[in-house]
Design an enzyme around this catalytic site. Structure first.
Site, PDB file in Angstrom:
ATOM      1  N   GLU A  97     -12.713   3.492   5.232  1.00 51.49           N
ATOM      2  CA  GLU A  97     -12.548   3.002   6.905  1.00 51.49           C
ATOM      3  C   GLU A  97     -14.048   3.311   7.448  1.00 51.49           C
ATOM      4  O   GLU A  97     -14.617   2.590   8.398  1.00 51.49           O
ATOM      5  CB  GLU A  97     -11.597   3.640   7.359  1.00 51.49           C
ATOM      6  CG  GLU A  97     -10.214   3.306   6.989  1.00 51.49           C
ATOM      7  CD  GLU A  97      -9.180   4.106   7.494  1.00 51.49           C
ATOM      8  OE1 GLU A  97      -8.266   3.586   8.085  1.00 51.49           O
ATOM      9  OE2 GLU A  97      -9.239   5.486   7.345  1.00 51.49           O
TER      10      GLU A  97
ATOM     11  N   ALA B  68      -5.935   5.876   5.498  1.00 53.69           N
ATOM     12  CA  ALA B  68      -6.927   6.871   5.975  1.00 53.69           C
ATOM     13  C   ALA B  68      -8.079   7.350   4.982  1.00 53.69           C
ATOM     14  O   ALA B  68      -8.343   8.500   5.309  1.00 53.69           O
ATOM     15  CB  ALA B  68      -5.793   8.236   6.017  1.00 53.69           C
TER      16      ALA B  68
ATOM     17  N   THR C 143      -3.769  11.933   9.972  1.00 52.63           N
ATOM     18  CA  THR C 143      -3.336  12.689  11.415  1.00 52.63           C
ATOM     19  C   THR C 143      -1.813  13.407  11.318  1.00 52.63           C
ATOM     20  O   THR C 143      -1.375  14.403  11.673  1.00 52.63           O
ATOM     21  CB  THR C 143      -3.495  11.993  12.658  1.00 52.63           C
ATOM     22  OG1 THR C 143      -2.658  10.923  12.701  1.00 52.63           O
ATOM     23  CG2 THR C 143      -4.902  11.895  12.627  1.00 52.63           C
TER      24      THR C 143
ATOM     25  N   ARG D 258      -7.893  -1.316   8.724  1.00 57.93           N
ATOM     26  CA  ARG D 258      -8.889  -0.571   8.458  1.00 57.93           C
ATOM     27  C   ARG D 258      -9.875   0.332   9.628  1.00 57.93           C
ATOM     28  O   ARG D 258     -10.161  -0.548  10.369  1.00 57.93           O
ATOM     29  CB  ARG D 258      -9.909  -1.350   7.630  1.00 57.93           C
ATOM     30  CG  ARG D 258     -11.235  -0.742   6.919  1.00 57.93           C
ATOM     31  CD  ARG D 258     -11.928  -1.722   6.594  1.00 57.93           C
ATOM     32  NE  ARG D 258     -13.002  -0.898   5.328  1.00 57.93           N
ATOM     33  CZ  ARG D 258     -13.627  -1.732   4.660  1.00 57.93           C
ATOM     34  NH1 ARG D 258     -13.537  -3.075   4.571  1.00 57.93           N
ATOM     35  NH2 ARG D 258     -14.289  -1.214   3.645  1.00 57.93           N
TER      36      ARG D 258
ATOM     37  N   PHE E 100      -6.241  -3.934   3.620  1.00 60.00           N
ATOM     38  CA  PHE E 100      -6.928  -3.455   4.771  1.00 60.00           C
ATOM     39  C   PHE E 100      -5.764  -2.831   5.887  1.00 60.00           C
ATOM     40  O   PHE E 100      -5.981  -2.805   7.054  1.00 60.00           O
ATOM     41  CB  PHE E 100      -7.321  -4.916   5.325  1.00 60.00           C
ATOM     42  CG  PHE E 100      -8.598  -5.472   4.520  1.00 60.00           C
ATOM     43  CD1 PHE E 100      -9.568  -4.879   3.832  1.00 60.00           C
ATOM     44  CD2 PHE E 100      -8.149  -6.826   4.317  1.00 60.00           C
ATOM     45  CE1 PHE E 100     -10.394  -5.578   3.035  1.00 60.00           C
ATOM     46  CE2 PHE E 100      -8.876  -7.433   3.213  1.00 60.00           C
ATOM     47  CZ  PHE E 100     -10.189  -6.909   2.799  1.00 60.00           C
TER      48      PHE E 100
ATOM     49  N   PHE F  20      -7.814   2.264  11.552  1.00 60.29           N
ATOM     50  CA  PHE F  20      -6.556   2.772  12.009  1.00 60.29           C
ATOM     51  C   PHE F  20      -6.653   3.349  13.414  1.00 60.29           C
ATOM     52  O   PHE F  20      -5.985   4.301  13.766  1.00 60.29           O
ATOM     53  CB  PHE F  20      -5.899   3.897  11.125  1.00 60.29           C
ATOM     54  CG  PHE F  20      -4.448   4.196  11.178  1.00 60.29           C
ATOM     55  CD1 PHE F  20      -3.600   3.376  10.470  1.00 60.29           C
ATOM     56  CD2 PHE F  20      -4.123   5.436  11.740  1.00 60.29           C
ATOM     57  CE1 PHE F  20      -2.404   3.411  10.478  1.00 60.29           C
ATOM     58  CE2 PHE F  20      -2.642   5.661  11.688  1.00 60.29           C
ATOM     59  CZ  PHE F  20      -1.827   4.491  11.333  1.00 60.29           C
TER      60      PHE F  20
ATOM     61  N   ARG G 181      -5.099   8.157  16.957  1.00 55.53           N
ATOM     62  CA  ARG G 181      -6.583   8.180  16.089  1.00 55.53           C
ATOM     63  C   ARG G 181      -7.316   7.748  16.962  1.00 55.53           C
ATOM     64  O   ARG G 181      -8.618   8.131  17.058  1.00 55.53           O
ATOM     65  CB  ARG G 181      -6.428   7.572  14.685  1.00 55.53           C
ATOM     66  CG  ARG G 181      -7.403   7.586  14.178  1.00 55.53           C
ATOM     67  CD  ARG G 181      -7.540   7.104  12.596  1.00 55.53           C
ATOM     68  NE  ARG G 181      -7.010   8.008  11.515  1.00 55.53           N
ATOM     69  CZ  ARG G 181      -7.743   8.801  10.885  1.00 55.53           C
ATOM     70  NH1 ARG G 181      -8.894   9.066  10.714  1.00 55.53           N
ATOM     71  NH2 ARG G 181      -6.812   9.638  10.170  1.00 55.53           N
TER      72      ARG G 181
ATOM     73  N   GLN H  14       1.037  -1.157  -0.040  1.00 53.55           N
ATOM     74  CA  GLN H  14       0.046   0.048  -0.028  1.00 53.55           C
ATOM     75  C   GLN H  14       0.977   1.321  -0.148  1.00 53.55           C
ATOM     76  O   GLN H  14       0.260   2.526  -0.200  1.00 53.55           O
ATOM     77  CB  GLN H  14      -0.798  -0.144   1.143  1.00 53.55           C
ATOM     78  CG  GLN H  14      -1.978  -0.913   1.216  1.00 53.55           C
ATOM     79  CD  GLN H  14      -2.676  -1.154   2.560  1.00 53.55           C
ATOM     80  OE1 GLN H  14      -2.675  -2.138   3.341  1.00 53.55           O
ATOM     81  NE2 GLN H  14      -3.431   0.029   2.814  1.00 53.55           N
TER      82      GLN H  14
END
Length: 762
Positions: free
Chosen positions: A715, A514, A445, A343, A229, A345, A311, A198
């Site tokens: 997500e 994200a 973030t 997924r 994921f 996070f 998060r 990813q």
């Protein structure tokens, strides 16, 4: 109009016919070698001796590599400040940690040889659980991270009603269908790798460091993944680095793919949490204050635990304005796999902890949980916004409207009464029904990750080829980006092609994570297409004597004044007039800022919302359960592709329900993962889906200027699984008067334990 249409996935036909090529389907270069890791059998120990004689003598083995054979940095971490050795350096920190690499002529022979090492350890007592880590003060960042808007102590002391308790939240295996895989080929200059990842740019960076090269010496290509994921955001670094080092040492192409049991043993999971809560409300059911303590088991290295736990803290308000809220987070270091992105996070864990507190408070107050939720939702869009505990005003809430709509569509009140009547008449089978809201912040973030690039070419025959920095893992990112290009140029999708994600074409990309893949890369592609379109419009306007804004691109034709020609005809003319038909595009998310040291700022560009209702039934004698029905209304903004987005909502709900019901990770007292194969780890099957499954999109435009006013749909839908968990808890509560404190995952065993607590017989 190419956007807002329910078009099929660009590789759908290839998927169902088996023609879609994944990394392990690619032809291997001549003489390609295969790799396997030799893994630690101790959770915490010093390595006193390594004897690789039998490994080297095994059939097909070319060489064996240890940390000393890595020419550059022996580090697979996601951050320069954290050290995560690819291969163990004198000690091991979990069962399954790579110690050495076997390079052999076949995948099978490499795996066989890897098990023939003789390693002598001096074991230490491992830290395996949350409680053990707390007792031994084993944590990262020097202690708890604390964010609060107002000290809630006084609010809790003066509250008319309070609830306090704890919820255990299990981890989750990614279980992507395609496991971790990589292949490296030495070049005249540097190295090219094909990786199921990813985050190609991070792989490029880590491979360059390991080889002692620069990033321009390493090229990463990624066509598609068979699922990610989050499990391939950082964890794909290890096989990629291993292949690159082996290719560097041998001068031959090298390939590695994890078998399923190796994959589950080596790689990190979703962080398991325990959330302790204190929450209070006034006599009118307004929440006055709360303290939430989040304990996260991070594993043996930091990996992505810092932003994951951040998060979780950012989502600790869930869907509610809590005027006095303190969130404490302790990131625990344990001798287990290094937990990683998954997924949501961390968001789902943060939300679930708070929703459990809400449910408990409602029980104390004798209120319907939905009533308590609605009294404390953030004010609706158009009303005076209320700030979150980190200071960002929530200006776009639509939860009251979503709740009104779904409770009416799903006949929620009538079904609640029917469930109560059923439970009164049935002593063994108990039903439950619950509604769960979703408020999920969209943006990285880590603010600098909120950027994307693209490269677009228009060829002389009027066809278009584009590239962007996002990765396709089955979520439909590529088809959405193609739709954007098709709309800009007024072309059918058949004239748009997208090439594999490649660090040679678009550099310095962010991870596809994200939920921001379409937001970022869609805007970057639009910027590139707009540049080319404006050049063409300017050329044609000058030729035809009309203003550029009068030039129209529609249905494969371009019109200017009285002229009307096909897109291909105009492109040919523009090429002959020496008009550039290629452009890069760039986008950076506006309006965001974040200071994690103070826990304040505006970390999210916008929020995505949703509401779900689940109805379940349990057997109070066995704990067995079933989802009878699910109704979901999800906010997708002005959806780019309703078919893709609906599929994301359906899949997210099922995956979220699996996390909270069947997917249980079990380690033994030595730290070995016992659920490391499909035979012992249970993801949801087709028979686990709700018999009645209604999913609708709240298809109103995003108030923010996202790509064609759409919203992220990656997500947020995962959180809809909460409705299943609380419906199960509602069914358990029908078995007795006491608070059941159901833990997640709500396996049959967990349900039986909760029934005993509800009955007062625990």
């Amino acid at each position: 109009m190419s956007v807002a249409k329910p078009l099929p996935h660009d590789s759908a036909r290839l998927h169902v016919t088996g023609q879609a090529r994944y990394l392990d389907d690619l032809p291997e270069p001549k003489g390609c070698l295969h790799l396997a890791f030799g893994l630690s059998t101790e959770a915490s120990a010093e390595i006193t001796e390594i004897d690789l004689t039998e490994v080297l003598a095994s059939e097909g083995v070319i060489t064996v590599l240890t940390a000393a054979d890595i020419p550059g940095e022996n580090d697979a971490s996601t951050n320069r400040g954290w050290h995560e050795p690819l291969l163990a350096e004198g000690e091991v920190h979990y069962i399954g940690q790579p110690v050495f690499i076997v390079v052999a002529t076949s995948h099978r022979l490499a795996r066989i040889a890897a098990r023939r090492a003789r390693i002598t350890y001096a074991p230490r007592a491992p830290i395996l659980t949350i409680d053990q880590a707390i007792a031994r003060e084993s944590w990262y960042e020097g202690g708890p991270i604390i964010w609060e808007n107002t000290d809630p102590t006084e609010a809790l002391a003066q509250a008319a009603f309070t609830a306090h308790g704890s919820i255990e939240i299990g981890g989750q295996e990614h279980f992507y269908l395609e496991g971790q895989a990589a292949m490296a080929e030495p070049q005249d200059q540097g190295m090219i790798l094909r990786v199921s990842s990813q985050h190609p740019t991070e792989v490029q960076h880590k491979v360059a460091e390991a080889l002692g090269l620069h990033m321009h010496d390493v090229r990463i290509e990624m066509r598609r993944m068979g699922g990610g994921f989050g499990g391939k955001e950082s964890q794909s670094n290890q096989p990629a680095i291993a292949c690159a080092v082996a290719a560097h040492v041998t001068g031959r192409a090298c390939k590695m793919r994890y078998d399923r049991d190796d994959d589950m043993t080596i790689t990190g999971k979703r962080h398991d949490f325990r959330v302790d809560y204190q929450i209070g409300a006034d006599a009118d059911g307004r929440i006055t204050g709360a303290i939430l303590r989040q304990f996260a088991r991070c594993g043996w290295s930091m990996d992505l635990s810092l932003p994951v736990c951040d998060r979780a803290m950012l989502h600790a308000d869930a869907a509610y304005h809590i005027p006095a809220l303190r969130v404490e987070s302790l990131r625990l270091r344990t001798n287990t796999q290094s937990n990683t992105a998954y997924r949501g996070f961390g968001g789902p864990q943060g939300i679930l902890g708070t929703e459990a507190a809400i449910e408990h408070l409602a029980q104390v107050m004798g209120l319907d949980p939905l009533d308590l939720r609605r009294r404390n939702y953030y004010p609706e869009m158009g009303q005076d916004p209320a700030p979150t505990h980190y200071g960002q005003p929530v200006e776009d809430s639509i939860l009251q409207a979503l709740t009104d709509s779904l409770t009416t569509r799903a006949d929620f009140t009538t079904r609640q009464k029917a469930v109560a009547e059923w439970n009164a008449a049935n002593p063994v089978l108990k039903k439950g029904i619950a509604l769960a809201p979703v408020k999920f912040g969209i943006s990285f973030t880590l603010s600098h990750l909120n950027q994307a690039g693209a490269l677009v070419h228009v060829y002389q025959d009027g066809t278009v080829r584009l590239n962007h920095g996002g990765t396709e893992m089955g979520q439909g990112l590529h088809i959405k980006v193609c739709q954007v290009a098709a709309k800009v140029f007024g072309l059918p999708l058949s004239q748009i092609r997208i090439s594999a994600t490649d660090t040679d074409k678009v550099p310095n990309t962010s991870a596809t994570a994200a939920s921001s893949g379409a937001d970022l890369n869609g805007m970057a592609v639009k910027a590139a297409c707009d540049t080319i379109r404006d050049r063409i419009a300017g050329f044609l306007a000058q030729r035809e004597g009309c203003p550029p804004d009068a030039v129209r691109f529609e249905d494969g034709f371009i019109t200017a004044g009285t002229y009307r020609g096909t897109f291909a005809e105009v492109i040919t003319a523009a090429y002959e007039a020496r008009i550039s038909l290629s452009s890069t595009g760039y986008y950076a998310t506006p309006e965001i800022s974040w200071d994690r040291t103070t826990g304040t700022g505006h970390p999210f560009y916008y929020f995505a919302y949703g509401v779900s209702i689940a109805e379940v039934v349990i057997d109070r004698h066995t704990g067995e359960n079933r989802i009878l029905r699910a109704d979901i209304l999800h906010d997708a903004g002005a959806s780019l592709n309703p078919a893709i987005d609906q599929g994301q909502v359906e899949g997210g709900f099922v995956q979220g329900a699996g996390w909270l019901t069947t997917e249980e990770l079990v380690w033994d007292d030595k730290g070995a993962l016992r659920t490391h194969a499909p035979s012992t780890y249970k993801i949801p099957a087709c028979s686990d889906r709700p018999r009645i499954f209604n999913v609708d999109l709240w298809d109103q435009p995003n108030r923010k200027e996202t790509i064609y006013r759409s919203k992220a749909v990656g997500e947020p839908p995962f959180v809809h699984g909460n409705a299943v968990f609380f419906a199960l808890q509602n069914a358990v509560a029908a078995c007795g008067p006491d608070w059941p404190a159901l833990r997640a995952p709500a396996t049959p065993e967990a349900i039986l334990e909760a029934i005993a607590r509800a009955e007062g017989t625990a």
